[in-house]
Design a protein around this motif. Structure first.
Motif, PDB file in Angstrom:
ATOM      1  N   TRP A  16       0.837  -1.198   0.000  1.00 41.05           N
ATOM      2  CA  TRP A  16       0.000   0.000   0.000  1.00 41.05           C
ATOM      3  C   TRP A  16       0.875   1.252   0.000  1.00 41.05           C
ATOM      4  O   TRP A  16       0.566   2.249  -0.670  1.00 41.05           O
ATOM      5  CB  TRP A  16      -0.916   0.008   1.226  1.00 41.05           C
ATOM      6  N   ALA A  17       1.970   1.197   0.754  1.00 45.90           N
ATOM      7  CA  ALA A  17       2.905   2.328   0.777  1.00 45.90           C
ATOM      8  C   ALA A  17       3.498   2.565  -0.609  1.00 45.90           C
ATOM      9  O   ALA A  17       3.638   3.715  -1.061  1.00 45.90           O
ATOM     10  CB  ALA A  17       4.015   2.073   1.790  1.00 45.90           C
ATOM     11  N   LEU A  18       3.830   1.476  -1.296  1.00 44.05           N
ATOM     12  CA  LEU A  18       4.352   1.609  -2.655  1.00 44.05           C
ATOM     13  C   LEU A  18       3.349   2.308  -3.560  1.00 44.05           C
ATOM     14  O   LEU A  18       3.708   3.211  -4.327  1.00 44.05           O
ATOM     15  CB  LEU A  18       4.684   0.219  -3.210  1.00 44.05           C
ATOM     16  N   GLY A  19       2.095   1.906  -3.490  1.00 45.59           N
ATOM     17  CA  GLY A  19       1.074   2.548  -4.314  1.00 45.59           C
ATOM     18  C   GLY A  19       0.942   4.022  -4.013  1.00 45.59           C
ATOM     19  O   GLY A  19       0.796   4.857  -4.924  1.00 45.59           O
ATOM     20  N   ALA A  20       1.010   4.381  -2.727  1.00 44.36           N
ATOM     21  CA  ALA A  20       0.857   5.784  -2.336  1.00 44.36           C
ATOM     22  C   ALA A  20       2.010   6.642  -2.840  1.00 44.36           C
ATOM     23  O   ALA A  20       1.805   7.706  -3.441  1.00 44.36           O
ATOM     24  CB  ALA A  20       0.747   5.884  -0.816  1.00 44.36           C
ATOM     25  N   VAL A  21       3.250   6.188  -2.597  1.00 46.17           N
ATOM     26  CA  VAL A  21       4.392   7.009  -2.998  1.00 46.17           C
ATOM     27  C   VAL A  21       4.562   7.023  -4.513  1.00 46.17           C
ATOM     28  O   VAL A  21       5.028   8.015  -5.091  1.00 46.17           O
ATOM     29  CB  VAL A  21       5.687   6.550  -2.297  1.00 46.17           C
ATOM     30  N   ALA A  22       4.193   5.914  -5.180  1.00 42.87           N
ATOM     31  CA  ALA A  22       4.262   5.897  -6.645  1.00 42.87           C
ATOM     32  C   ALA A  22       3.285   6.898  -7.239  1.00 42.87           C
ATOM     33  O   ALA A  22       3.597   7.582  -8.226  1.00 42.87           O
ATOM     34  CB  ALA A  22       3.970   4.493  -7.170  1.00 42.87           C
ATOM     35  N   ALA A  23       2.100   7.014  -6.651  1.00 40.66           N
ATOM     36  CA  ALA A  23       1.128   8.000  -7.130  1.00 40.66           C
ATOM     37  C   ALA A  23       1.662   9.412  -6.947  1.00 40.66           C
ATOM     38  O   ALA A  23       1.506  10.271  -7.827  1.00 40.66           O
ATOM     39  CB  ALA A  23      -0.194   7.830  -6.378  1.00 40.66           C
ATOM     40  N   GLY A  24       2.302   9.662  -5.800  1.00 44.33           N
ATOM     41  CA  GLY A  24       2.886  10.983  -5.572  1.00 44.33           C
ATOM     42  C   GLY A  24       3.982  11.313  -6.565  1.00 44.33           C
ATOM     43  O   GLY A  24       4.048  12.424  -7.101  1.00 44.33           O
ATOM     44  N   GLN A  25       4.849  10.322  -6.844  1.00 45.41           N
ATOM     45  CA  GLN A  25       5.924  10.569  -7.806  1.00 45.41           C
ATOM     46  C   GLN A  25       5.393  10.709  -9.225  1.00 45.41           C
ATOM     47  O   GLN A  25       5.928  11.474 -10.025  1.00 45.41           O
ATOM     48  CB  GLN A  25       6.947   9.433  -7.742  1.00 45.41           C
ATOM     49  N   LEU A  26       4.329   9.970  -9.542  1.00 42.61           N
ATOM     50  CA  LEU A  26       3.711  10.116 -10.856  1.00 42.61           C
ATOM     51  C   LEU A  26       3.202  11.542 -11.046  1.00 42.61           C
ATOM     52  O   LEU A  26       3.343  12.118 -12.132  1.00 42.61           O
ATOM     53  CB  LEU A  26       2.557   9.127 -11.003  1.00 42.61           C
ATOM     54  N   MET A  27       2.628  12.120 -10.005  1.00 46.55           N
ATOM     55  CA  MET A  27       2.147  13.498 -10.066  1.00 46.55           C
ATOM     56  C   MET A  27       3.282  14.457 -10.406  1.00 46.55           C
ATOM     57  O   MET A  27       3.139  15.332 -11.272  1.00 46.55           O
ATOM     58  CB  MET A  27       1.523  13.869  -8.716  1.00 46.55           C
ATOM     59  N   VAL A  28       4.414  14.289  -9.746  1.00 43.89           N
ATOM     60  CA  VAL A  28       5.561  15.158 -10.013  1.00 43.89           C
ATOM     61  C   VAL A  28       6.090  14.916 -11.425  1.00 43.89           C
ATOM     62  O   VAL A  28       6.393  15.869 -12.163  1.00 43.89           O
ATOM     63  CB  VAL A  28       6.678  14.911  -8.979  1.00 43.89           C
ATOM     64  N   GLY A  29       6.202  13.653 -11.821  1.00 46.86           N
ATOM     65  CA  GLY A  29       6.729  13.336 -13.141  1.00 46.86           C
ATOM     66  C   GLY A  29       5.866  13.873 -14.262  1.00 46.86           C
ATOM     67  O   GLY A  29       6.370  14.407 -15.257  1.00 46.86           O
ATOM     68  N   ILE A  30       4.550  13.745 -14.127  1.00 40.56           N
ATOM     69  CA  ILE A  30       3.635  14.257 -15.148  1.00 40.56           C
ATOM     70  C   ILE A  30       3.777  15.766 -15.279  1.00 40.56           C
ATOM     71  O   ILE A  30       3.716  16.331 -16.381  1.00 40.56           O
ATOM     72  CB  ILE A  30       2.191  13.862 -14.814  1.00 40.56           C
ATOM     73  N   ASP A  31       3.980  16.427 -14.141  1.00 39.36           N
ATOM     74  CA  ASP A  31       4.034  17.887 -14.162  1.00 39.36           C
ATOM     75  C   ASP A  31       5.253  18.426 -14.897  1.00 39.36           C
ATOM     76  O   ASP A  31       5.296  19.603 -15.266  1.00 39.36           O
ATOM     77  CB  ASP A  31       4.016  18.433 -12.735  1.00 39.36           C
ATOM     78  N   LEU A  32       6.259  17.564 -15.111  1.00 42.31           N
ATOM     79  CA  LEU A  32       7.429  17.999 -15.869  1.00 42.31           C
ATOM     80  C   LEU A  32       7.099  18.226 -17.344  1.00 42.31           C
ATOM     81  O   LEU A  32       7.797  18.954 -18.035  1.00 42.31           O
ATOM     82  CB  LEU A  32       8.549  16.962 -15.741  1.00 42.31           C
ATOM     83  N   THR A  33       6.012  17.574 -17.845  1.00 40.53           N
ATOM     84  CA  THR A  33       5.699  17.681 -19.269  1.00 40.53           C
ATOM     85  C   THR A  33       4.292  18.182 -19.559  1.00 40.53           C
ATOM     86  O   THR A  33       4.045  18.703 -20.645  1.00 40.53           O
ATOM     87  CB  THR A  33       5.857  16.314 -19.961  1.00 40.53           C
ATOM     88  N   ILE A  34       3.367  18.048 -18.612  1.00 40.88           N
ATOM     89  CA  ILE A  34       1.976  18.375 -18.901  1.00 40.88           C
ATOM     90  C   ILE A  34       1.794  19.844 -19.271  1.00 40.88           C
ATOM     91  O   ILE A  34       0.970  20.201 -20.108  1.00 40.88           O
ATOM     92  CB  ILE A  34       1.071  18.001 -17.698  1.00 40.88           C
ATOM     93  N   VAL A 149       6.551   3.888 -13.326  1.00 41.51           N
ATOM     94  CA  VAL A 149       5.890   5.163 -13.048  1.00 41.51           C
ATOM     95  C   VAL A 149       6.747   6.330 -13.541  1.00 41.51           C
ATOM     96  O   VAL A 149       6.267   7.232 -14.228  1.00 41.51           O
ATOM     97  CB  VAL A 149       5.608   5.297 -11.539  1.00 41.51           C
ATOM     98  N   MET A 150       8.027   6.297 -13.189  1.00 35.94           N
ATOM     99  CA  MET A 150       8.922   7.383 -13.591  1.00 35.94           C
ATOM    100  C   MET A 150       9.031   7.495 -15.108  1.00 35.94           C
ATOM    101  O   MET A 150       8.951   8.583 -15.677  1.00 35.94           O
ATOM    102  CB  MET A 150      10.319   7.166 -13.014  1.00 35.94           C
ATOM    103  N   GLY A 151       9.234   6.364 -15.753  1.00 30.92           N
ATOM    104  CA  GLY A 151       9.451   6.384 -17.189  1.00 30.92           C
ATOM    105  C   GLY A 151       8.222   6.737 -17.995  1.00 30.92           C
ATOM    106  O   GLY A 151       8.323   7.345 -19.066  1.00 30.92           O
TER     107      GLY A 151
END
Length: 474
Positions: A16-34, A149-151
């Motif tokens: 569950w922790a993995l899912g939570a932090v992956a979602a947070g990092q996905l948010m940051v990663g998307i914001d680099l290009t969105i 998620v990052m890629g």
């Protein structure tokens, strides 16, 4: 006197922790290009000038790249759980500020703050994964998911930016972060335990030198794209950045509680991982930059169609992640990382065959597939290796991965854009992409050889860095 976390026991809710932090990092990663896709609408709505428009991208990069090392140490000082919550909350509020912007100043403030809070969040994510998944088998799966998620974030950012801008409004490219942050924060509260912390001193001078130095480097690379490498606005911050980072390294060798213990970067395996991520970022982000412009400017794809065109990147990445996750516990690091770099180089080399009327399925999609495959391959192995056995330095070791990526992305985009622009001035835009792509491929081949040597058992390992006898407190 401040505090840092003692490694926590593995929690029963780690997935569950993995899912939570992956979602947070996905948010940051998307914001680099969105925002790249929404930028023309932002400019028109808020009346931004062309120079101000560039700062919408640059300020995020400055905040994120400049504060990553400090964010890594802050994660140790205030605790991973608290750093995750502060990072998620701050990122969400900054996104709301940017989305509600009534003028350019509000938008720029929101983007800069997004970068700062993202720099606090990312190292805490990596430290959480390192603590929660110490066993080789589970570690491979966990970092495989994180690597995916990052890629995939860049491609998803392009697609999401196109959909939101075309069917809703550019402001939703900022507001979309609020529900993601809320879900991720709820997951952190549920699954990430608060742990006991031990006392350690804060390296204030090192923090200042590293933050300002990294910001100066990122600013210099950003100015190179708009002003050229010979302009004072480019070489002045680059020179200042190099000087400040050199001073930072000198300070780290002398203080008792350094912001970045030199044993982290002088460790052979970690050093090779950082070099690999730096090299990957130069090639990958340049490829994404060129193909975004190619699809929308040369081929006149709509934002949504261009975003869909990026999906093979995610497919290739998933394949790479799945393959390397299974090999992580058995294969040596160099046999994992170096083939990944060469796979990205093969994809970049195909840019040399690009023409203004190239068939997407035969000549463009293979580029995405190969770049995605190699990226997933490298990121999983590099992130896992960089944080493996780092103990209380896990957050800083993870921060160095993202710092390497951010600096590499800034350098690669600026340098290869200059190459493409110079060639295009004497030929055409597509030929500029051809030359820059082949050049990037050649660089990655050389980088693969360098990484192979660094990771070789025969190369020197200075991980047991000893402080000078005159060590003093700062």
């Amino acid at each position: 006197m401040a505090t840092t976390e003692v490694p926590a026991q593995v929690g029963t809710r780690r997935w569950w922790a993995l899912g939570a932090v992956a979602a947070g990092q996905l948010m940051v990663g998307i914001d680099l290009t969105i925002v790249n896709i929404a930028l023309p609408s932002m400019q028109q709505d808020l009346g931004l000038s062309d120079p101000s428009r560039q700062w919408v991208i640059t300020l995020f990069a400055l905040g994120y790249g400049g504060f990553l090392l400090l964010g890594g140490r802050m994660s140790d000082l205030i605790g991973r759980r608290r750093a995750l919550l502060v990072g998620l909350t701050g990122f969400a509020l900054s996104s709301a500020l940017g989305g509600a912007a009534a003028n350019g100043a509000m938008l720029l403030a929101g983007r800069g703050l997004q970068g700062v809070f993202g720099a606090l969040l990312t190292p805490a994510v990596l430290a959480t994964l390192a603590a929660a998944f110490p066993s080789p088998a589970e570690r491979g799966k966990a970092f495989g998911i994180y690597g995916a998620v990052m890629g995939s974030a860049s491609g998803l950012g392009v697609l999401a930016g196109g959909v939101l801008t075309e069917y809703l409004d550019w402001r939703w490219s900022m507001y979309v972060n609020l529900p993601i942050a809320a879900l991720a924060a709820a997951g952190v509260l549920y699954a990430v335990p608060a742990v006991q912390r031990a006392s350690v001193r804060v390296d204030v001078l090192g923090a200042l030198l590293a933050t300002v130095g990294l910001m100066a480097l990122v600013l210099g690379f950003a100015r190179a794209e708009s002003d050229g490498w010979g302009a004072a606005a480019t070489y002045a911050p680059l020179a200042a950045g190099v000087a400040l980072l050199a001073a930072f390294l000198a300070v780290q060798a002398r203080v008792k509680s350094p912001l970045l213990p030199l044993r982290i970067v002088t460790n052979r395996k970690r050093g090779g991982s950082y070099l690999a991520v730096f090299s990957l970022a130069i090639g990958m982000f340049a490829a994404l930059f060129f193909l975004t412009f190619y699809l929308q400017t040369v081929r006149h794809y709509s934002p949504i169609r261009a975003g869909l065109g990026f999906l093979p990147l995610t497919v290739g990445l998933m394949v790479g992640v799945r393959a390397v996750s299974r090999l992580l516990a058995q294969a040596s690091v160099r046999t994992l990382i170096c083939p990944g770099l060469l796979t990205i180089a093969a994809g970049l080399a195909l840019l040399g065959l690009l023409r203004s009327d190239s068939n997407y399925w035969l000549q463009i999609m293979p580029v995405f597939l190969l770049v995605g495959l190699g990226t997933g391959w490298v990121l999983v192995a590099a992130n896992s290796t960089a944080t493996l056995g780092a103990g209380s330095d896990s957050a800083v070791a993870g921060a160095m991965v993202m710092t390497s990526q951010q600096v590499g992305a800034s350098l690669g985009t600026a340098l290869l854009s200059t190459v493409a622009g110079t060639v295009a001035a004497h030929s055409d835009v597509v030929h500029g992409f051809n030359v820059a792509g082949v050049g990037a491929a050649g660089f990655l081949c050389v980088a693969a050889v360098a990484v192979y040597w660094v990771l070789s058992e025969r190369s020197p390992d200075h991980s047991r860095w000893k402080l000078p006898s005159r060590s003093t407190r700062l």
